[in-house]
Design a protein around this motif. Structure first.
Motif, PDB file in Angstrom:
ATOM      1  N   GLN A   4      -7.486  -4.591  -3.449  1.00  0.00           N
ATOM      2  CA  GLN A   4      -8.617  -4.957  -2.593  1.00  0.00           C
ATOM      3  C   GLN A   4      -9.448  -6.064  -3.233  1.00  0.00           C
ATOM      4  OE1 GLN A   4     -10.449  -1.121  -2.285  1.00  0.00           O
ATOM      5  NE2 GLN A   4      -9.289  -0.493  -0.476  1.00  0.00           N
ATOM      6  N   GLU A  33      -0.857   4.002  -5.720  1.00  0.00           N
ATOM      7  CA  GLU A  33      -1.912   4.949  -6.055  1.00  0.00           C
ATOM      8  C   GLU A  33      -3.288   4.356  -5.729  1.00  0.00           C
ATOM      9  OE1 GLU A  33      -1.132   5.798 -10.169  1.00  0.00           O
ATOM     10  OE2 GLU A  33       0.384   7.317  -9.669  1.00  0.00           O
ATOM     11  N   ALA A  34      -4.290   5.191  -5.818  1.00  0.00           N
ATOM     12  CA  ALA A  34      -5.637   4.758  -5.430  1.00  0.00           C
ATOM     13  C   ALA A  34      -6.135   3.615  -6.299  1.00  0.00           C
ATOM     14  CB  ALA A  34      -6.602   5.950  -5.505  1.00  0.00           C
ATOM     15  N   THR A  36       0.838  -1.207   0.000  1.00  0.00           N
ATOM     16  CA  THR A  36       0.000   0.000   0.000  1.00  0.00           C
ATOM     17  C   THR A  36       0.873   1.258   0.000  1.00  0.00           C
ATOM     18  OG1 THR A  36      -0.186  -0.074   2.420  1.00  0.00           O
ATOM     19  CG2 THR A  36      -1.943  -1.130   1.153  1.00  0.00           C
ATOM     20  N   VAL A  81      -4.417   0.267  -5.279  1.00  0.00           N
ATOM     21  CA  VAL A  81      -4.933  -0.253  -4.016  1.00  0.00           C
ATOM     22  C   VAL A  81      -6.335  -0.823  -4.211  1.00  0.00           C
ATOM     23  CG1 VAL A  81      -5.695   0.391  -1.694  1.00  0.00           C
ATOM     24  CG2 VAL A  81      -3.499   1.214  -2.561  1.00  0.00           C
ATOM     25  N   ARG A  82      -7.135  -0.145  -5.023  1.00  0.00           N
ATOM     26  CA  ARG A  82      -8.485  -0.642  -5.277  1.00  0.00           C
ATOM     27  C   ARG A  82      -8.431  -2.015  -5.957  1.00  0.00           C
ATOM     28  NH1 ARG A  82     -10.156   3.891  -6.700  1.00  0.00           N
ATOM     29  NH2 ARG A  82      -9.774   3.692  -8.953  1.00  0.00           N
ATOM     30  N   CYS A 122      -4.274  -5.138   8.763  1.00  0.00           N
ATOM     31  CA  CYS A 122      -5.561  -4.710   8.216  1.00  0.00           C
ATOM     32  C   CYS A 122      -6.705  -5.533   8.807  1.00  0.00           C
ATOM     33  CB  CYS A 122      -5.531  -4.838   6.697  1.00  0.00           C
ATOM     34  SG  CYS A 122      -7.091  -4.505   5.860  1.00  0.00           S
ATOM     35  N   ASP A 181       0.075   5.092   0.550  1.00  0.00           N
ATOM     36  CA  ASP A 181       0.848   6.103   1.277  1.00  0.00           C
ATOM     37  C   ASP A 181       2.198   5.500   1.692  1.00  0.00           C
ATOM     38  OD1 ASP A 181       1.190   8.667   2.709  1.00  0.00           O
ATOM     39  OD2 ASP A 181       1.143   7.409   4.495  1.00  0.00           O
ATOM     40  N   TYR A 188      -5.322   2.364   1.864  1.00  0.00           N
ATOM     41  CA  TYR A 188      -5.037   3.530   1.036  1.00  0.00           C
ATOM     42  C   TYR A 188      -3.539   3.570   0.734  1.00  0.00           C
ATOM     43  CZ  TYR A 188      -3.570   5.408   5.562  1.00  0.00           C
ATOM     44  OH  TYR A 188      -2.953   5.591   6.782  1.00  0.00           O
ATOM     45  N   GLN A 230     -10.454  -0.077   4.148  1.00  0.00           N
ATOM     46  CA  GLN A 230      -9.656   0.887   4.903  1.00  0.00           C
ATOM     47  C   GLN A 230      -8.309   1.173   4.233  1.00  0.00           C
ATOM     48  OE1 GLN A 230      -9.081  -0.935   8.718  1.00  0.00           O
ATOM     49  NE2 GLN A 230     -11.256  -1.409   9.006  1.00  0.00           N
TER      50      GLN A 230
END
Length: 425
Positions: free
Chosen positions: A64, A56-57, A51, A60-61, A92, A122, A120, A118
């Motif tokens: 998931q 990036e978003a 993560t 991560v999506r 997590c 970073d 993200y 949860q």
């Protein structure tokens, strides 16, 4: 109850003065059952998701979705956890206050999927920290005999020194297995391969984010089909003999020689990890004192041992002969996997030379790889090589480096270099 069988392929005839015996030992397991479902103890699974900020978003999506697909494959009763990794390792699921694994059930599966929301992107990347966190989690369930990790990264290990990563790998070696996957083109194959090899796992490339879910699902399904928690290959050689090497040559190439654990002065054990319904093949090479023509000797006894019990064995033999028609034969199996081993080395050395601008060495090595791929009938390797070189004559290995090569094509060739094709019998 798992059933094991063994077959040995070799030319047992040596010429006068001959010393080296090579054999391919093929071991097959059937009826392995499901992970943690038999008498060999409980199983544990940890999913480690990168993560870091580079994910990036969107990355991560996609991770998931991939983790959710893997969770769906975990059998009820198997202990599990999900770790988010950047420059730290954050639990997590279960929540960070529990800091322990939980058994899979419909309720915990649903809760774990919800917890993925949860995550993200970073921070940085510290894979050694992730490995240490996984080991600590496994330690919370002392009854586990089968421990497996799926580890995903998309970048280099920039927030630890190489020495820190090495220390972490050595600390967790032998404590669990890990299949490692790299997303995209920014990670280092050699770095991740080193982790996977030390932890009896595999390394591979996931080119696109949308490919992650299918890969995670496949990895977890395979792990859940390994009902034999742990096995070791034990190799006995007679007094005065020397084990030159022990290699797994199918389905993946892995040099096991340095993993030897001494059972007694004449026997070494080589850990093989958990087993499902599958066949694995090993190249065993033994050097014997030369004997006179007509002499015979047992060169090695190769046994698979599960739970301290021998489950199958193969015998490697040696006979000294003056008949050239016998001693000149090369076992097709030995020849095939010797070629596949050289093929992997040629690919890796060629790509390494190319990366530092040594085009002469790169051309020579990759040309040899093309030649070996043709000789061993490895069409998949030939196809991957075509994306990196222009093949002028496969038979002689004459190639030209392509001027422009997609980084993902190079990585696909590198990661697949240790995947072998089975000899046609």
């Amino acid at each position: 109850m798992a059933d094991f069988s063994c077959a040995v392929y070799q030319n047992e005839f040596l010429p006068s003065g001959g010393t080296d015996v090579h054999a391919i030992v093929s071991v097959t397991c059937s009826g392995a059952g499901g992970a943690g479902q038999g008498i060999s103890g409980e199983a544990g699974e940890i999913i480690v998701i990168d993560t870091s900020g580079s994910m990036e978003a969107a990355g991560v999506r996609a991770a998931q979705y991939a983790a959710a697909a893997a969770l769906d494959q975990i059998l009820d009763g198997v202990w599990f956890a999900v770790v988010a990794g950047n420059h730290q390792a954050r639990l997590c699921y279960p929540d960070g206050y529990t800091a322990a694994m939980v058994p899979m059930s419909p309720q915990t599966r649903l809760a774990a999927k919800r917890s993925l929301g949860q995550l993200y992107a970073d921070g940085g990347t510290a894979m050694g920290t992730w490995l240490l966190a996984a080991a600590q989690l496994f330690d919370t369930v002392p009854s586990l005999t089968q421990k497996h990790v799926i580890l995903l990264t998309d970048g280099e290990n920039q927030h630890e020194t190489p020495e820190q990563l090495t220390s972490a790998i050595n600390s967790v070696r032998g404590r669990f297995q890990a299949d490692c996957r790299g997303l995209g083109a920014a990670w280092q194959v050699d770095e991740v391969r080193r982790i996977a090899q030390a932890l009896l796992g595999t390394v591979d490339l996931i080119p696109r984010r949308e490919d992650m879910a299918a890969e995670f699902e496949s990895l977890m399904r395979t792990s859940m089909g390994r009902g034999v928690a742990e096995a070791s290959l034990q190799v006995w050689a007679p007094q005065g003999a020397e084990i030159l090497f022990v290699r797994q040559v199918s389905p993946n190439l892995e040099d096991m020689t340095s993993r030897r654990q001494q059972v007694n002065p004449l026997t070494g054990a080589y850990p093989t990890g958990s087993w499902g319904d599958e066949t694995r093949e090993y190249h065993v090479a033994v050097r014997l004192p030369a004997k006179v023509v007509g002499a015979e000797q047992l060169a090695a006894r190769v046994q698979l041992v599960v739970g301290g019990q021998q489950v199958t064995q193969g015998l490697v033999k040696a006979k000294w002969s003056a008949d050239d028609s016998l001693t000149a034969r090369i076992s097709p199996e030995v020849a095939h996997y010797t070629g596949q081993t050289e093929l992997a080395s040629a690919i890796q050395e060629g790509l390494a030379a190319k990366s530092i601008g040594d085009d002469i060495t790169a051309t020579t090595k990759l040309g040899r790889a093309v030649q070996l791929a043709q000789q061993t009938g490895d069409e998949a390797a030939t196809d991957r090589l075509r994306r990196v070189v222009d093949i002028e004559d496969a038979g002689t290995g004459r190639v030209r480096l392509k001027r422009s090569v997609d980084r993902l094509d190079e990585m696909a060739l590198d990661t697949a270099s240790t995947k072998t094709t089975r000899v046609k019998r």
